[in-house]
Design a protein around this motif. Structure first.
Motif, PDB file in Angstrom:
ATOM      1  N   GLY A  10      34.028  -9.672  45.033  1.00 12.02           N
ATOM      2  CA  GLY A  10      32.566  -9.820  45.304  1.00 12.02           C
ATOM      3  C   GLY A  10      31.798  -9.346  44.294  1.00 12.02           C
ATOM      4  N   LEU A  11      32.003  -8.181  43.524  1.00  8.98           N
ATOM      5  CA  LEU A  11      31.448  -7.682  42.437  1.00  8.98           C
ATOM      6  C   LEU A  11      31.530  -8.790  41.123  1.00  8.98           C
ATOM      7  CD1 LEU A  11      29.786  -5.477  40.824  1.00  8.98           C
ATOM      8  CD2 LEU A  11      31.811  -4.375  40.285  1.00  8.98           C
ATOM      9  N   ARG A  12      32.635  -9.162  41.061  1.00 11.45           N
ATOM     10  CA  ARG A  12      33.012 -10.313  40.139  1.00 11.45           C
ATOM     11  C   ARG A  12      32.138 -11.575  40.009  1.00 11.45           C
ATOM     12  NH1 ARG A  12      34.202  -9.182  35.501  1.00 11.45           N
ATOM     13  NH2 ARG A  12      35.277 -10.981  35.260  1.00 11.45           N
ATOM     14  N   LEU A  13      32.072 -12.081  41.520  1.00  7.59           N
ATOM     15  CA  LEU A  13      31.486 -13.166  41.745  1.00  7.59           C
ATOM     16  C   LEU A  13      29.937 -12.943  41.493  1.00  7.59           C
ATOM     17  CD1 LEU A  13      31.683 -15.903  42.986  1.00  7.59           C
ATOM     18  CD2 LEU A  13      31.039 -14.894  45.343  1.00  7.59           C
ATOM     19  N   SER A  35      37.859 -16.597  48.720  1.00  5.59           N
ATOM     20  CA  SER A  35      36.684 -17.294  48.903  1.00  5.59           C
ATOM     21  C   SER A  35      36.158 -17.798  50.250  1.00  5.59           C
ATOM     22  CB  SER A  35      36.521 -18.575  47.916  1.00  5.59           C
ATOM     23  OG  SER A  35      37.730 -19.519  48.098  1.00  5.59           O
ATOM     24  N   GLU A  36      37.131 -18.478  50.890  1.00  4.21           N
ATOM     25  CA  GLU A  36      36.805 -18.708  52.494  1.00  4.21           C
ATOM     26  C   GLU A  36      36.460 -17.685  53.416  1.00  4.21           C
ATOM     27  OE1 GLU A  36      35.934 -21.657  55.094  1.00  4.21           O
ATOM     28  OE2 GLU A  36      36.070 -21.775  53.232  1.00  4.21           O
ATOM     29  N   LEU A  37      37.185 -16.776  53.288  1.00  6.57           N
ATOM     30  CA  LEU A  37      36.691 -15.466  53.929  1.00  6.57           C
ATOM     31  C   LEU A  37      35.328 -14.932  53.598  1.00  6.57           C
ATOM     32  CD1 LEU A  37      38.584 -12.506  55.468  1.00  6.57           C
ATOM     33  CD2 LEU A  37      36.895 -11.862  53.697  1.00  6.57           C
ATOM     34  N   LEU A  38      34.973 -14.935  52.299  1.00  4.38           N
ATOM     35  CA  LEU A  38      33.595 -14.505  51.766  1.00  4.38           C
ATOM     36  C   LEU A  38      32.733 -15.476  52.284  1.00  4.38           C
ATOM     37  CD1 LEU A  38      34.520 -13.448  48.138  1.00  4.38           C
ATOM     38  CD2 LEU A  38      33.872 -12.019  50.075  1.00  4.38           C
ATOM     39  N   VAL A  87      44.314  -3.261  48.120  1.00  6.08           N
ATOM     40  CA  VAL A  87      43.344  -3.244  46.952  1.00  6.08           C
ATOM     41  C   VAL A  87      41.828  -2.954  47.705  1.00  6.08           C
ATOM     42  CG1 VAL A  87      43.140  -5.421  46.586  1.00  6.08           C
ATOM     43  CG2 VAL A  87      42.752  -4.186  44.465  1.00  6.08           C
ATOM     44  N   ASP A  88      41.817  -3.497  48.897  1.00  6.83           N
ATOM     45  CA  ASP A  88      40.275  -3.278  49.339  1.00  6.83           C
ATOM     46  C   ASP A  88      40.117  -1.893  49.627  1.00  6.83           C
ATOM     47  OD1 ASP A  88      39.867  -6.019  49.449  1.00  6.83           O
ATOM     48  OD2 ASP A  88      40.739  -6.567  51.276  1.00  6.83           O
ATOM     49  N   MET A  89      41.262  -1.273  50.067  1.00  3.16           N
ATOM     50  CA  MET A  89      40.839   0.156  50.652  1.00  3.16           C
ATOM     51  C   MET A  89      41.266   1.247  49.422  1.00  3.16           C
ATOM     52  SD  MET A  89      39.481  -0.616  53.265  1.00  3.16           S
ATOM     53  CE  MET A  89      39.659   0.436  54.662  1.00  3.16           C
ATOM     54  N   SER A  90      41.710   0.732  48.252  1.00  4.14           N
ATOM     55  CA  SER A  90      42.331   1.908  47.378  1.00  4.14           C
ATOM     56  C   SER A  90      41.224   3.007  47.224  1.00  4.14           C
ATOM     57  CB  SER A  90      42.949   1.230  46.158  1.00  4.14           C
ATOM     58  OG  SER A  90      41.639   0.463  45.461  1.00  4.14           O
ATOM     59  N   SER A 117      35.068  -0.665  49.059  1.00  5.99           N
ATOM     60  CA  SER A 117      34.697  -1.732  47.994  1.00  5.99           C
ATOM     61  C   SER A 117      33.892  -2.937  48.974  1.00  5.99           C
ATOM     62  CB  SER A 117      35.856  -2.574  47.300  1.00  5.99           C
ATOM     63  OG  SER A 117      36.689  -3.436  48.384  1.00  5.99           O
ATOM     64  N   CYS A 118      33.142  -3.665  48.100  1.00  9.27           N
ATOM     65  CA  CYS A 118      32.459  -4.884  48.749  1.00  9.27           C
ATOM     66  C   CYS A 118      33.459  -5.678  49.252  1.00  9.27           C
ATOM     67  CB  CYS A 118      31.554  -5.266  47.709  1.00  9.27           C
ATOM     68  SG  CYS A 118      31.928  -6.180  46.213  1.00  9.27           S
ATOM     69  N   SER A 119      34.477  -6.042  48.690  1.00  7.01           N
ATOM     70  CA  SER A 119      35.353  -6.764  49.324  1.00  7.01           C
ATOM     71  C   SER A 119      35.903  -6.507  50.748  1.00  7.01           C
ATOM     72  CB  SER A 119      36.707  -6.986  48.711  1.00  7.01           C
ATOM     73  OG  SER A 119      37.629  -7.657  48.995  1.00  7.01           O
ATOM     74  N   ALA A 120      36.215  -4.961  50.835  1.00  9.00           N
ATOM     75  CA  ALA A 120      36.360  -4.448  52.347  1.00  9.00           C
ATOM     76  C   ALA A 120      35.377  -4.713  53.221  1.00  9.00           C
ATOM     77  CB  ALA A 120      36.843  -2.946  52.116  1.00  9.00           C
ATOM     78  N   ARG A 121      33.870  -4.381  52.577  1.00  8.49           N
ATOM     79  CA  ARG A 121      32.862  -4.514  53.247  1.00  8.49           C
ATOM     80  C   ARG A 121      32.702  -6.040  53.843  1.00  8.49           C
ATOM     81  NH1 ARG A 121      29.933  -1.905  49.329  1.00  8.49           N
ATOM     82  NH2 ARG A 121      30.290  -0.025  49.487  1.00  8.49           N
TER      83      ARG A 121
END
Length: 190
Positions: A10-13, A35-38, A87-90, A117-121
């Motif tokens: 998410g941050l990289r995007l 990407s589809e999940l996002l 990696v989402d919850m690390s 992380s914003c990916s986990a959010r």
């Protein structure tokens, strides 16, 4: 900081969108599978924001905020850990954040949403959208990709909640206190 700058999709995007050269690096390509999940998470966020805009006054908007935040907090608890990549919850957890209270249920419930992380959010938004019925199971199946443990329907979430009836009762009371005409327990089938 390595995680925040390199592996958080998410941050990289966000950084890619605002950079001048718009080049993907290897971390972006490795995370592109999400990407589809996002996209589904973004749809949930848009629907949530539309509800807020329809709120007749700020008190109702705050109830909607608290309802959604409670749903996200609930699906970020360890009992839903299989729905997230390691990696989402690390970056979450750790008694060092609250040394006096350690890893109590309330610390995890109320503060984990701010530490992941914003990916986990994004995954928490996705799971909240499933609970609310805002994501069709067919769309969820398409977003699954190679992530075989990812939840794709609300029944899976309810089974996890039902395994811990004490948590289910507590969650019911918490959500009940934030109900409004625009967002209520009936929307999640509670």
């Amino acid at each position: 900081m390595k995680y925040g700058t390199n592996e958080d999709y998410g941050l990289r995007l966000f950084m890619w969108h605002h950079s001048r050269d718009r080049k993907f690096d290897r971390y972006d390509l490795a995370c592109e599978a999400d990407s589809e999940l996002l996209r589904l998470s973004f749809d949930v966020q848009q629907r949530y924001m539309d509800l807020r805009l329809r709120a007749p006054h700020s008190d109702v908007a705050q109830q909607i905020d608290n309802f959604m935040l409670t749903l996200m907090r609930a699906v970020l608890l360890p009992c839903f850990g299989a729905s997230y990549r390691n990696v989402d919850m690390s970056g979450c957890g750790g008694p060092d954040c609250f040394p006096k209270h350690g890893q109590s249920f309330y610390v995890k419930f109320y503060f984990e949403v701010y530490r992941v992380s914003c990916s986990a959010r994004a995954r928490a938004l996705y799971l909240s959208g499933l609970l609310l019925g805002w994501i069709e199971p067919s769309d969820a199946q398409a977003a699954r990709g190679r992530d075989y443990y990812m939840v794709t329907d609300r029944a899976q979430i309810w089974r996890t909640i039902d395994k811990n009836s004490q948590f289910g009762r507590w969650l019911h009371k918490e959500l009940e206190s934030y109900e409004s005409r625009l967002l209520a327990l009936s929307d999640i089938g509670f």
